[in-house]
Design an enzyme around this catalytic site. Structure first.
Site, PDB file in Angstrom:
ATOM      1  N   LYS A  45       1.109  -1.193  -0.010  1.00 57.38           N
ATOM      2  CA  LYS A  45       0.050   0.152   0.019  1.00 57.38           C
ATOM      3  C   LYS A  45       0.822   1.255  -0.022  1.00 57.38           C
ATOM      4  CE  LYS A  45      -3.856   2.008   2.788  1.00 57.38           C
ATOM      5  NZ  LYS A  45      -4.770   1.652   3.869  1.00 57.38           N
ATOM      6  N   SER A  76      -9.253   2.373   3.048  1.00 57.51           N
ATOM      7  CA  SER A  76      -8.152   3.035   2.073  1.00 57.51           C
ATOM      8  C   SER A  76      -7.300   2.164   1.524  1.00 57.51           C
ATOM      9  CB  SER A  76      -7.520   4.024   3.129  1.00 57.51           C
ATOM     10  OG  SER A  76      -6.618   3.143   4.197  1.00 57.51           O
ATOM     11  N   SER A 126     -10.288   0.143   6.911  1.00 62.16           N
ATOM     12  CA  SER A 126      -9.449   0.223   5.737  1.00 62.16           C
ATOM     13  C   SER A 126      -9.008  -0.960   4.756  1.00 62.16           C
ATOM     14  CB  SER A 126      -8.275   1.245   5.689  1.00 62.16           C
ATOM     15  OG  SER A 126      -8.984   2.783   5.917  1.00 62.16           O
TER      16      SER A 126
END
Length: 478
Positions: A81, A156, A180
Site C-alpha cells: 500500500k 483506504s 480500511s
C-alpha cells in the site's frame, strides 16, 4: 494444462516455486505483464517496480540454485500500500505533497515480507494519507472494483483490494484505522483481516503512540484465508519500537484447518443499530448458514453497544480528527504548511474533513473515550457468551465514484462513513475480518466476523470454514 502464475494463490505459488514448476523470474514476468495489461481498468497500482522486482526475482532464483534455505513466501509477488515504505521506492501517501518522496528504508512488516522471500512488484493506490473508506487522490485518481470499475473499490486499501480481485498479485497487505482493510475486501470480494491491535507492529514516527486514536493496524488481504494467515505469520510479532506490539500466536496458518464445531456465533447483520440494505441482508442471511453446516452454533443476537450508530460515529470522528490534525501538524517538520500555503495542494475532502472543522476540545475527546468504553463493555458482554460476532461489513454494495449514499433502506446516514460497520472494532482493538459472502446484483458483499481480543485464530478458523462451504475462487472477473 499448466495453471498460469497469476491464477495461483500465494501458498500455491510458493509450493510451485519450491518444486521447480516455476522460477521466480517467470512468475514476476507473468505478474508484471498482467499488471501492464490490466491496471488501466481499475487503477489499482500507483507505482510498478519492474526493475526492483526483477532484481529480487534473480536473487530468489540464485538462492534456489545454490541450495539456500527458502522462506515461506520465497518468490511470491506482493504489492505494498502506498502509505507504507519500500526502500528506494516512492511513497506518495496519495498526496501531492509527497508526489516525489522516496523511502529510505522498509516499513517493519515490509522487511519481514522480504525476509520471507516475497518480491515487491509495486505500490497500490490509497486516498490521501489514508483518510477515507473510498480510494481517490490527486496523484493517481480513483480506483474501481474489478467487478465494475465505475464503482468504488472501498478504502483506504482500495488499490490492494482491486489488485487482488483482478489477479494482479496474490498478496497485498493493507492498513485499517476505521475499516480500511475490511471495506475494500468487501467491495472487491476478497478476504481481509484486521488483526488484534499490536499483532503486526506499526512503527510510526514522530509519534510512536498515534495508532491508539483510534486503534489502527496493518493487516493481510488475499484471495484465500490460507494466504492471509500465512502472510500474517510472516508479518506478526513484537517490535521494540512499537509500544503496542504484542507476541504472535504460534501459527495462524494452523487455524485454517481447525474445525469450528465448538464455536458459538452471534449473528446480527446491523448490530441492532446500523441500517443495512435489504439486498445485502439477504446475502448475509444465506451466507451465515455456512457456519451451521460446518458444525458451529449460530444465534441471532444484537449486542448492546450502549449508543446508536450516530453516537459511535461521532466518537470515532472526534478521535480520528485529533489524529488527522496531528498528522498534518507533523508535516511542518518536513517543510510543508498544510494549514497555510500548501492547503490548496490537499484534496478538498481532506480539507473539509480535517482543516475546516473545529478541533475537538479535551472534554469532547474524553467524552468520546466514555462512548468507546461502553462499546468495549457491550462487546465484552457479548463475547462472554459467544466466540464470534457476524455482521455486515458494509451496509451497501459498491456505489459509483463520487456518489456516496445519503440513505440506506430509507434511513438517512452520514454519507462518508455512515454505511460502514467496521469502526466499533477500531475503538476496541479486537480482530475483525471481512469474508466474501456472495453477490447482490452482481456486486460483492462482505460478511464481517469479529472475535475476542487475541482470538485471531478463531476468526481465521471460522473464515476458512465459510470458504470451504462457499468457495469464492471462481467468482473473480476473467
Amino acid at each position: 494444462m499448466v495453471t498460469p502464475p497469476t491464477d495461483r494463490t500465494a501458498t500455491g505459488l510458493a509450493r510451485a516455486i519450491r518444486d521447480g514448476e516455476y522460477s521466480p523470474t517467470e512468475v514476476v514476468d507473468d505478474v508484471l505483464e498482467r499488471i501492464r495489461e490490466r491496471n488501466e481498468r481499475t487503477n489499482a497500482f500507483v507505482t510498478v517496480t519492474d526493475k526492483l522486482a526483477r532484481e529480487m526475482a534473480e536473487d530468489a532464483e540464485r538462492a534456489i540454485d545454490e541450495g539456500e534455505p527458502l522462506g515461506p513466501l520465497h518468490g511470491v509477488p506482493v504489492a505494498i500500500k502506498d502509505l507504507d515504505d519500500v526502500e528506494g521506492v516512492r511513497t506518495t501517501s496519495g498526496s501531492l505533497l509527497f508526489e516525489d518522496r522516496v523511502a529510505e528504508s522498509d516499513s517493519p512488516f515490509v522487511a519481514r515480507l522480504k525476509t520471507a522471500g516475497a518480491i515487491v512488484v509495486g505500490k497500490t493506490n490509497a486516498p490521501e494519507f489514508g483518510l477515507g473508506v473510498t480510494t481517490d487522490n490527486r496523484v493517481a485518481g480513483p480506483t474501481g472494483t474489478p467487478f465494475d470499475p465505475d464503482r468504488v473499490s472501498g478504502g483506504s486499501s482500495g488499490g490492494a483490494g482491486a489488485a487482488l480481485a483482478d489477479r494482479l498479485v496474490p498478496l497485498a497487505p493493507g492498513s485499517d484505522a476505521g475499516g480500511s482493510v475490511r471495506v475494500p475486501a468487501s467491495f472487491c470480494g476478497v478476504y481481509g483481516l484486521k488483526p488484534t491491535q499490536g499483532v503486526i507492529p506499526n512503527v510510526s514516527r514522530p509519534n510512536a503512540f498515534a495508532s491508539h486514536t483510534p486503534f489502527s493496524t496493518n493487516g493481510p488481504l488475499a484471495r484465500t484465508v490460507e494466504d492471509a494467515a500465512l502472510s500474517l505469520d510472516v508479518m506478526a510479532g513484537v517490535h521494540p519500537r512499537d509500544p503496542f506490539s504484542v507476541p504472535k500466536q504460534e501459527s495462524y496458518r494452523d487455524a485454517v484447518d481447525r474445525p469450528i464445531d465448538e464455536l458459538e456465533i452471534a449473528f446480527s447483520p446491523g448490530m441492532g443499530i446500523y441500517p443495512v440494505d435489504p439486498a445485502v441482508r439477504e446475502v448475509l442471511e444465506d451466507a451465515v448458514s455456512a457456519f451451521e453446516r460446518a458444525g458451529a452454533t449460530v444465534d441471532r443476537v444484537d449486542p448492546d453497544l450502549g449508543h446508536d450508530n450516530e453516537a459511535i460515529l461521532e466518537a470515532y470522528y472526534t478521535m480520528a480528527t485529533v489524529r488527522w490534525r496531528s498528522l498534518l501538524e507533523n508535516l511542518r517538520a518536513e517543510g510543508f504548511d498544510p494549514f497555510g500555503e500548501d492547503r490548496d495542494r490537499l484534496r478538498p475532502y481532506l480539507v473539509d474533513l480535517v482543516l475546516d472543522v473545529d478541533e475537538p476540545s479535551t472534554r469532547e475527546y474524553k467524552r468520546a473515550d466514555v462512548v468507546r468504553t461502553r462499546v468495549l463493555d457491550g462487546l465484552a458482554d457479548l463475547f462472554a457468551e459467544y466466540d464470534l460476532l457476524a455482521t455486515a461489513t458494509c451496509a451497501t454494495t459498491p456505489f459509483p465514484h463520487g456518489d456516496e449514499p445519503a440513505a440506506i433502506d430509507g434511513t438517512e446516514i452520514e454519507p462518508y462513513r455512515g454505511w460502514v460497520l467496521t469502526q466499533p472494532f477500531n475503538l476496541t482493538g479486537q480482530p475483525a475480518a471481512s469474508v466474501p459472502a456472495g453477490f447482490a446484483d452482481g456486486l460483492p458483499v462482505g460478511m464481517q466476523l469479529a472475535g475476542r481480543r487475541h482470538a485471531d485464530d478463531d476468526v481465521i478458523a471460522a473464515s476458512a470454514a465459510v470458504e470451504r462451504q462457499r468457495p469464492w475462487h471462481d467468482a473473480y472477473p476473467a
